[in-house]
Design an enzyme around this catalytic site. Structure first.
Site, PDB file in Angstrom:
ATOM      1  N   ARG A 117       0.837  -1.205   0.000  1.00 14.44           N
ATOM      2  CA  ARG A 117       0.000   0.000   0.000  1.00 14.44           C
ATOM      3  C   ARG A 117       0.864   1.244   0.000  1.00 14.44           C
ATOM      4  O   ARG A 117       0.863   2.038   0.940  1.00 14.44           O
ATOM      5  CB  ARG A 117      -0.983  -0.077   1.146  1.00 14.44           C
ATOM      6  CG  ARG A 117      -1.967  -1.205   0.871  1.00 14.44           C
ATOM      7  CD  ARG A 117      -2.980  -1.348   1.918  1.00 14.44           C
ATOM      8  NE  ARG A 117      -4.307  -1.072   1.390  1.00 14.44           N
ATOM      9  CZ  ARG A 117      -5.413  -1.226   2.091  1.00 14.44           C
ATOM     10  NH1 ARG A 117      -5.362  -1.607   3.332  1.00 14.44           N
ATOM     11  NH2 ARG A 117      -6.577  -0.962   1.542  1.00 14.44           N
ATOM     12  N   GLN A 122      -1.485   2.880  -5.500  1.00 12.96           N
ATOM     13  CA  GLN A 122      -2.878   3.192  -5.143  1.00 12.96           C
ATOM     14  C   GLN A 122      -3.884   2.828  -6.228  1.00 12.96           C
ATOM     15  O   GLN A 122      -4.973   2.355  -5.936  1.00 12.96           O
ATOM     16  CB  GLN A 122      -3.000   4.680  -4.808  1.00 12.96           C
ATOM     17  CG  GLN A 122      -2.741   4.948  -3.340  1.00 12.96           C
ATOM     18  CD  GLN A 122      -2.936   6.409  -2.969  1.00 12.96           C
ATOM     19  OE1 GLN A 122      -3.529   7.182  -3.703  1.00 12.96           O
ATOM     20  NE2 GLN A 122      -2.412   6.778  -1.827  1.00 12.96           N
ATOM     21  N   ASP A 125      -4.840  -0.839  -6.095  1.00 17.66           N
ATOM     22  CA  ASP A 125      -5.196  -1.347  -4.783  1.00 17.66           C
ATOM     23  C   ASP A 125      -6.652  -1.837  -4.738  1.00 17.66           C
ATOM     24  O   ASP A 125      -7.574  -1.082  -4.491  1.00 17.66           O
ATOM     25  CB  ASP A 125      -4.969  -0.213  -3.760  1.00 17.66           C
ATOM     26  CG  ASP A 125      -5.122  -0.681  -2.342  1.00 17.66           C
ATOM     27  OD1 ASP A 125      -5.686  -1.767  -2.120  1.00 17.66           O
ATOM     28  OD2 ASP A 125      -4.669   0.042  -1.444  1.00 17.66           O
ATOM     29  N   SER A 128      -8.601  -1.610  -1.410  1.00 18.63           N
ATOM     30  CA  SER A 128      -9.241  -0.318  -1.195  1.00 18.63           C
ATOM     31  C   SER A 128     -10.478  -0.132  -2.068  1.00 18.63           C
ATOM     32  O   SER A 128     -11.520   0.314  -1.585  1.00 18.63           O
ATOM     33  CB  SER A 128      -8.261   0.825  -1.484  1.00 18.63           C
ATOM     34  OG  SER A 128      -7.284   0.877  -0.485  1.00 18.63           O
ATOM     35  N   TYR A 221      -1.379   0.740   9.827  1.00 16.92           N
ATOM     36  CA  TYR A 221      -2.477  -0.086  10.314  1.00 16.92           C
ATOM     37  C   TYR A 221      -2.597   0.019  11.828  1.00 16.92           C
ATOM     38  O   TYR A 221      -1.707   0.559  12.495  1.00 16.92           O
ATOM     39  CB  TYR A 221      -2.249  -1.555   9.944  1.00 16.92           C
ATOM     40  CG  TYR A 221      -2.444  -1.838   8.488  1.00 16.92           C
ATOM     41  CD1 TYR A 221      -3.719  -1.930   7.945  1.00 16.92           C
ATOM     42  CD2 TYR A 221      -1.362  -2.011   7.645  1.00 16.92           C
ATOM     43  CE1 TYR A 221      -3.913  -2.197   6.602  1.00 16.92           C
ATOM     44  CE2 TYR A 221      -1.544  -2.269   6.298  1.00 16.92           C
ATOM     45  CZ  TYR A 221      -2.814  -2.354   5.781  1.00 16.92           C
ATOM     46  OH  TYR A 221      -2.997  -2.614   4.454  1.00 16.92           O
TER      47      TYR A 221
END
Ligand code: NAD
Length: 368
Positions: A117, A122, A125, A128, A221
Site C-alpha cells: 500500500r 494506489q 489497490d 481499497s 495499520y
C-alpha cells in the site's frame, strides 16, 4: 499472449475480473483477450458487450495469463497450462491446498491482496476499491434496516430528527460509510484507534470521538489492543452506542480475527429498533453476537453480518477491480507480451508462487 477471463465459480460471486472497456484497452496493447461465455452475465456485462474479446468455453485451458476475482479452485488451477500466470485474490492462509496446486503446476501467481500500500500502487489497490464499495453499501443497508429516517424531515405531520449513525473503524470502508450516511442526511460520529483518522473523519462532516485509546501499528495499520485498553475502550464507547440509531463497524487488524468490540451487554443497552451493520463479519465480526452471512434480531436490535458486499454491487465493483488489474499489469506489457519486472517492489511483494516456489514468506511457513 492470451489473457483469459473465466466465469467466477465461488458461490454467490457476481463480479467479473474484466469489464468490456478494460478488455478494449488490453487489446489495443496487442493482447489477445479470451472471455469465457457468460463470464460477465452476473455483473450485467452480456457476452455481446465483449466485442474485442474471443468468447471461449474454457478460459483456463488456453490462458497464458488468467485474471480472476475470487480464489480459483484446485481443479481450475489443474486445468491451466504449466507455468502460466494467475492474478486475483487468493487468501492463501485460508487456502493452503490451492497454494500447493499452484506450486506443483509452476504457476506464477500474483495476489491482489499482497500489493503493497504505497502511493505508486494506489491505482492497483483492489483491497481499497472493494472496501469502498463495502462502506458505501453498509450505510445503505443500515438505512434500509432502520425503522427511522436518516435525514431530518420537516413535514406537515411534524419535524423528524435525523438519525444518529456511529461508524467504528475509519479506514477505507469506514470513511466511505461516513460519506454515504452524511449524504443521506444522518448525523455521523466516528471512532478509530489511529489518530490520523480524526482529520479525515472531520473533513467528511462527521464528529470524531476521542475515547483516549490509541493503537497505531505498523505501516499505517492498527495494532491489537491490550486487555486494559479494550476495557477502557468499551467503557468509553457504551455511552455513545446507547444513543446510536445505526452502528456500522469496520474494525480490522491485518492477519488477525476481527477485534470483538461490541459485547452482548452493549447491544442490550441500545435503543429499540437500533441496527448494527457489521462489516467485519467476514473475519468473525466486531460484535460478539454477529452471525456472518445472517441478519438476526437480538431483543430490539437488528444485527446484520453481510458477506462479500462488493459482489452485491457487481457492475461498479467489477469496473473498479478491472481498472486495478489493468494498472497492475500494464507497466509490464511490452509488444503484446507480459514480462514482469522482478526488480519492481510491487511485482516482488505481490508474488505468491513462481517456478515451483512459494515466494511469499508468511505463506511459505504456513504451507510447507
Ligand atoms: P483495515 O480494513 O485493516 O481496518 C479498518 C479500520 O479499523 C482501520 O482504520 C483501523 O485503524 C481500525 N481499527 C482496528 N482496530 C480497531 C479498534 N479496536 N477500534 C477502532 N478501530 C479499529 O484498514 P484499511 O481500510 O485497509 O486501511 C488501513 C490503513 O491503510 C489506513 O491508514 C489507510 O490510509 C492505509 N491505506 C493506504 C493506501 C495507500 O497508500 N496505497 C491504500 C489504502 C489504505
Amino acid at each position: 499472449i492470451k489473457l483469459a477471463v473465466p466465469k467466477e465459480t465461488a458461490p454467490g460471486e457476481r463480479r467479473v475480473a474484466l469489464d468490456p472497456s478494460v478488455v478494449a484497452k488490453l487489446t489495443k496493447m496487442g493482447i489477445e483477450v479470451l472471455v469465457q461465455k457468460g463470464a460477465g452475465e452476473s455483473a450485467h456485462f452480456p457476452d455481446a458487450a465483449y466485442a474485442d474479446a474471443r468468447l471461449v468455453d474454457d478460459a483456463a485451458a488456453e490462458a497464458d495469463v488468467l485474471v480472476k476475482v475470487a480464489p480459483p479452485s484446485v481443479d481450475e488451477v489443474n486445468r491451466m497450462k504449466d507455468g502460466a500466470t494467475l492474478v486475483g485474490f487468493f487468501h492463501a492462509h485460508k487456502n493452503p491446498e490451492l497454494v500447493k496446486a499452484m506450486q506443483a503446476k509452476k504457476i506464477t501467481s500474483f495476489a491482489m491482496e499482497l500489493i503493497p500500500r504505497i502511493s505508486r500502487a494506489q491505482s492497483m489497490d483492489a483491497l481499497s476499491s472493494q472496501a469502498a464499495v463495502g462502506g458505501y453499501k453498509a450505510a445503505i443497508m443500515g438505512a434500509d434496516l432502520s425503522c427511522r429516517f436518516f435525514p431530518m424531515l420537516t413535514t406537515a405531520a411534524g419535524t423528524i430528527r435525523p438519525a444518529k449513525v456511529l461508524v467504528i473503524g475509519a479506514g477505507v470502508a469506514g470513511l466511505q460509510a461516513i460519506a454515504t450516511a452524511r449524504r443521506l442526511g444522518a448525523i455521523v460520529e466516528a471512532y478509530d484507534v489511529r489518530s490520523a483518522t480524526k482529520e479525515q473523519v472531520e473533513s467528511l462532516g462527521a464528529k470524531f470521538l476521542d475515547l483516549g485509546v490509541k493503537a497505531e501499528g505498523e505501516g499505517g495499520y492498527a495494532r491489537e489492543l491490550t486487555e486494559d485498553e479494550k476495557k477502557q475502550q468499551q467503557e468509553a464507547l457504551a455511552k455513545f452506542i446507547s444513543q446510536t440509531d445505526v452502528l456500522i463497524t469496520t474494525a480490522a487488524i491485518p492477519g488477525r480475527p476481527s477485534p470483538k468490540l461490541i459485547p452482548a451487554s452493549m447491544v442490550a443497552g441500545m435503543k429499540p429498533g437500533a441496527v448494527i451493520v457489521d462489516l467485519a463479519a467476514e473475519g468473525g465480526g466486531n460484535c460478539e453476537l454477529t452471525q456472518p452471512g445472517e441478519t438476526i434480531a437480538h431483543g430490539n436490535v437488528i444485527i446484520h453480518g453481510p458477506l462479500n458486499i462488493p459482489s452485491q454491487v457487481a457492475l461498479h465493483a467489477s469496473e473498479m477491480y478491472a481498472k486495478n488489474l489493468l494498472n497492475f499489469l500494464s507497466p509490464h506489457i511490452k509488444e503484446g507480451e507480459f514480462t514482469p519486472d522482478w526488480e519492481d517492489e510491487i511485482i516482488a511483494k505481490s508474488c505468491l508462487t513462481h517456478a515451483g516456489e512459494i515466494k511469499h514468506e508468511a505463506t511459505r511457513s504456513l504451507v510447507e
